[in-house]
Design an enzyme around this catalytic site. Structure first.
Site, PDB file in Angstrom:
ATOM      1  N   THR A   1       0.851  -1.197   0.000  1.00 37.68           N
ATOM      2  CA  THR A   1       0.000   0.000   0.000  1.00 37.68           C
ATOM      3  C   THR A   1       0.889   1.250   0.000  1.00 37.68           C
ATOM      4  O   THR A   1       2.014   1.221   0.514  1.00 37.68           O
ATOM      5  CB  THR A   1      -0.942   0.034   1.218  1.00 37.68           C
ATOM      6  N   GLY A   2       0.365   2.323  -0.592  1.00 40.23           N
ATOM      7  CA  GLY A   2       1.099   3.597  -0.606  1.00 40.23           C
ATOM      8  C   GLY A   2       2.425   3.487  -1.333  1.00 40.23           C
ATOM      9  O   GLY A   2       3.444   3.989  -0.851  1.00 40.23           O
ATOM     10  N   ALA A   3       2.401   2.838  -2.512  1.00 41.74           N
ATOM     11  CA  ALA A   3       3.662   2.645  -3.237  1.00 41.74           C
ATOM     12  C   ALA A   3       3.834   3.665  -4.362  1.00 41.74           C
ATOM     13  O   ALA A   3       4.646   3.480  -5.252  1.00 41.74           O
ATOM     14  CB  ALA A   3       3.720   1.223  -3.789  1.00 41.74           C
TER      15      ALA A   3
ATOM     16  N   TYR B   1      -0.635  11.461  15.295  1.00 34.75           N
ATOM     17  CA  TYR B   1       0.181  10.583  14.446  1.00 34.75           C
ATOM     18  C   TYR B   1       0.853   9.517  15.324  1.00 34.75           C
ATOM     19  O   TYR B   1       0.844   8.326  14.993  1.00 34.75           O
ATOM     20  CB  TYR B   1       1.235  11.422  13.705  1.00 34.75           C
TER      21      TYR B   1
ATOM     22  N   GLY C   1       7.964   7.611  -2.090  1.00 33.55           N
ATOM     23  CA  GLY C   1       8.625   7.406  -0.803  1.00 33.55           C
ATOM     24  C   GLY C   1       9.078   5.971  -0.543  1.00 33.55           C
ATOM     25  O   GLY C   1       9.526   5.244  -1.434  1.00 33.55           O
TER      26      GLY C   1
HETATM   27  N1  LIG Z   1       9.460   9.299   6.284  1.00 33.95           N
HETATM   28  C1  LIG Z   1       9.768   9.017   7.536  1.00 33.95           C
HETATM   29  O1  LIG Z   1      10.689   9.626   8.127  1.00 33.95           O
HETATM   30  C2  LIG Z   1       9.011   7.958   8.277  1.00 33.95           C
HETATM   31  C3  LIG Z   1       9.408   7.666   9.588  1.00 33.95           C
HETATM   32  C4  LIG Z   1       8.716   6.673  10.292  1.00 33.95           C
HETATM   33  C5  LIG Z   1       7.656   6.014   9.695  1.00 33.95           C
HETATM   34  N2  LIG Z   1       7.270   6.345   8.434  1.00 33.95           N
HETATM   35  C6  LIG Z   1       6.122   5.615   7.852  1.00 33.95           C
HETATM   36  O2  LIG Z   1       6.489   5.106   6.588  1.00 33.95           O
HETATM   37  C7  LIG Z   1       5.315   4.934   5.778  1.00 33.95           C
HETATM   38  C8  LIG Z   1       5.564   5.502   4.395  1.00 33.95           C
HETATM   39  O3  LIG Z   1       5.708   6.908   4.508  1.00 33.95           O
HETATM   40  P1  LIG Z   1       6.684   7.766   3.578  1.00 33.95           P
HETATM   41  O4  LIG Z   1       7.670   8.399   4.459  1.00 33.95           O
HETATM   42  O5  LIG Z   1       7.146   6.992   2.413  1.00 33.95           O
HETATM   43  O6  LIG Z   1       5.679   8.934   3.136  1.00 33.95           O
HETATM   44  P2  LIG Z   1       5.107   9.353   1.706  1.00 33.95           P
HETATM   45  O7  LIG Z   1       6.212   9.521   0.723  1.00 33.95           O
HETATM   46  O8  LIG Z   1       4.223  10.520   1.968  1.00 33.95           O
HETATM   47  O9  LIG Z   1       4.268   8.079   1.268  1.00 33.95           O
HETATM   48  C9  LIG Z   1       3.060   7.753   1.875  1.00 33.95           C
HETATM   49  C10 LIG Z   1       2.243   6.922   0.923  1.00 33.95           C
HETATM   50  O10 LIG Z   1       0.966   6.687   1.531  1.00 33.95           O
HETATM   51  C11 LIG Z   1      -0.037   7.039   0.590  1.00 33.95           C
HETATM   52  N3  LIG Z   1      -1.301   7.461   1.179  1.00 33.95           N
HETATM   53  C12 LIG Z   1      -1.552   8.592   1.886  1.00 33.95           C
HETATM   54  N4  LIG Z   1      -2.856   8.672   2.170  1.00 33.95           N
HETATM   55  C13 LIG Z   1      -3.442   7.572   1.633  1.00 33.95           C
HETATM   56  C14 LIG Z   1      -4.768   7.105   1.557  1.00 33.95           C
HETATM   57  N5  LIG Z   1      -5.774   7.793   2.070  1.00 33.95           N
HETATM   58  N6  LIG Z   1      -5.019   5.938   0.937  1.00 33.95           N
HETATM   59  C15 LIG Z   1      -4.009   5.228   0.359  1.00 33.95           C
HETATM   60  N7  LIG Z   1      -2.727   5.644   0.375  1.00 33.95           N
HETATM   61  C16 LIG Z   1      -2.460   6.797   1.000  1.00 33.95           C
HETATM   62  C17 LIG Z   1       0.576   8.172  -0.203  1.00 33.95           C
HETATM   63  O11 LIG Z   1      -0.156   8.376  -1.403  1.00 33.95           O
HETATM   64  P3  LIG Z   1      -0.103   9.802  -2.169  1.00 33.95           P
HETATM   65  O12 LIG Z   1       1.166   9.752  -2.945  1.00 33.95           O
HETATM   66  O13 LIG Z   1      -1.318   9.800  -3.002  1.00 33.95           O
HETATM   67  O14 LIG Z   1      -0.094  10.863  -1.108  1.00 33.95           O
HETATM   68  C18 LIG Z   1       1.983   7.636  -0.403  1.00 33.95           C
HETATM   69  O15 LIG Z   1       2.033   6.710  -1.451  1.00 33.95           O
HETATM   70  C19 LIG Z   1       4.187   5.610   6.545  1.00 33.95           C
HETATM   71  O16 LIG Z   1       3.427   4.629   7.202  1.00 33.95           O
HETATM   72  C20 LIG Z   1       4.913   6.477   7.568  1.00 33.95           C
HETATM   73  O17 LIG Z   1       4.131   6.689   8.729  1.00 33.95           O
HETATM   74  C21 LIG Z   1       7.930   7.293   7.700  1.00 33.95           C
END
Ligand SMILES: NC(=O)c1ccc[n+]([C@@H]2O[C@H](COP(=O)([O-])OP(=O)(O)OC[C@H]3O[C@@H](n4cnc5c(N)ncnc54)[C@H](OP(=O)(O)O)[C@@H]3O)[C@@H](O)[C@H]2O)c1
Length: 318
Positions: free
Chosen positions: A38-40, A190, A43
């Site tokens: 999911t969310g691919a 969050y 990021g």
């Molecule tokens: N980045 C960090 O430092 C960090 C640290 C700890 C944990 N995390 C976790 O890692 C995971 C990935 O995050 P990321 O950092 O890669 O952030 P990201 O680049 O913002 O990616 C998040 C993904 O989730 C999707 N998403 C958001 N809302 C959604 C919805 N309503 N339905 C389906 N998909 C949805 C986004 O889609 P869109 O492209 O359409 O927005 C995107 O593909 C998350 O669970 C985050 O909490 C991240």
């Protein structure tokens, strides 16, 4: 002179972080494995899916935005030459969309070997979804809760199969009190959702004991993605600290990939990982009573009837 010192310190931190970043060294191929991420669309999720596609998996990426989802598929196919990659629409802010996604998946796949619950968001405005739930709670936790439970029969058919849940170190500041209430600020909220991810993983692992479906959760570390874009403060901090402290998305995807492919994890379930190693989540995440309580609340919030829940689990145990 002080500027040189700052540059030197940042450089030293960067080197230290690079050296301590966990990497998935297992070179297991994934041909014949059906994987859902999911969310691919960007990021960490994009890099996770890309690596699994490179290893030959039959991949479904579940994203909310059609254009971004299709674009991600095209990029992955171009880079990996793997043609078995597709996009199915999934908007986690809608329980109906989650159900529709699972129906579509069931119509086209007989099994799922790996489900990676990666999608997540920080929501600075305290909105409710069409289901009356807090938006971040639904995207980060309740949507994935419903998705995973509904997918248990598919996962069971592929057993030994794996569920991977992307949490965060922010879970340490989380609480599950008044979870669906607007009283929390967005950072606290969050953190609450990320604690829920861990309670959920541990409780699901207990409920799926002896079914061949393992469930593990992870903290990817601080990663340079668009996660922080909704918050000016976090986005400024990100730009300021980026060079020294943040991983690249590819580095951030390592632990998710490790949990999806590594033979080391064959017999491991209900655990928390960081840097491709088993780690210790906060002491509060070990509270079984809270995990059970959260499960029951979640079941109600996503409107899963006891009959439906029993059906998913009885198929898992059969
Ligand atoms: N980045 C960090 O430092 C960090 C640290 C700890 C944990 N995390 C976790 O890692 C995971 C990935 O995050 P990321 O950092 O890669 O952030 P990201 O680049 O913002 O990616 C998040 C993904 O989730 C999707 N998403 C958001 N809302 C959604 C919805 N309503 N339905 C389906 N998909 C949805 C986004 O889609 P869109 O492209 O359409 O927005 C995107 O593909 C998350 O669970 C985050 O909490 C991240």
């Amino acid at each position: 002179m002080w500027l040189l010192w700052i540059i030197f310190i940042l450089f030293a931190i960067k080197i230290f972080n690079k050296l301590s970043t966990g990497r998935c060294y297992d070179d297991n191929v994934m041909s014949g494995k059906v994987v859902v991420v999911t969310g691919a669309s960007g990021g960490i999720g994009f890099e996770t899916a890309l690596e699994l596609a490179r290893r030959g998996a039959k991949l479904t990426i579940a994203c909310r935005n059609h254009e971004k989802g299709e674009k991600a598929v095209r990029r992955m196919v171009k880079i990996t030459k793997n043609q078995k990659i597709r996009f199915i629409h999934l908007d986690l802010t809608s329980l109906a969309s989650v159900r529709k996604f699972v129906e579509e998946l069931k119509a086209t796949e007989v099994k799922v070997d790996v489900l990676i619950n990666n999608a997540g968001a920080i929501c600075t405005t305290r909105e409710r979804t069409e289901d009356g739930l807090l938006k971040d709670l639904q995207i980060n936790y309740l949507g994935p809760f419903l998705l995973t439970v509904l997918m248990i029969p598919l996962l069971r058919k592929a057993a030994p199969s794996r569920v991977v849940v992307v949490s965060s170190s922010w879970h340490k500041f989380g609480t599950i009190k008044d979870l669906n209430s607007k009283k929390y600020g967005y950072i606290q909220s969050y953190a609450n959702t990320k604690l829920c991810n861990i309670f959920f993983s541990k409780e699901l692992a207990r409920r799926l004991e002896d079914t061949g479906i393992s469930v593990n959760t992870l903290n990817p570390g601080l990663v340079n993605t668009s996660l922080y874009r909704s918050s000016n403060v976090l986005e400024k901090l990100r730009s300021l600290l980026l060079y020294a402290f943040f991983k690249t998305p590819k580095e951030g995807a390592q632990t998710s990939v490790y949990l999806a492919v590594s033979y080391d994890c064959d017999q491991v379930t209900g655990e928390y990982f960081e840097e491709c190693r088993r780690s210790k989540a906060s002491y509060k995440a070990d509270d079984k009573e809270s995990a059970v309580k959260l499960w029951l609340i979640s079941q109600e919030l996503v409107k899963l009837t006891p009959e439906e829940m029993n059906k998913c689990f009885s198929e898992a145990n059969s």
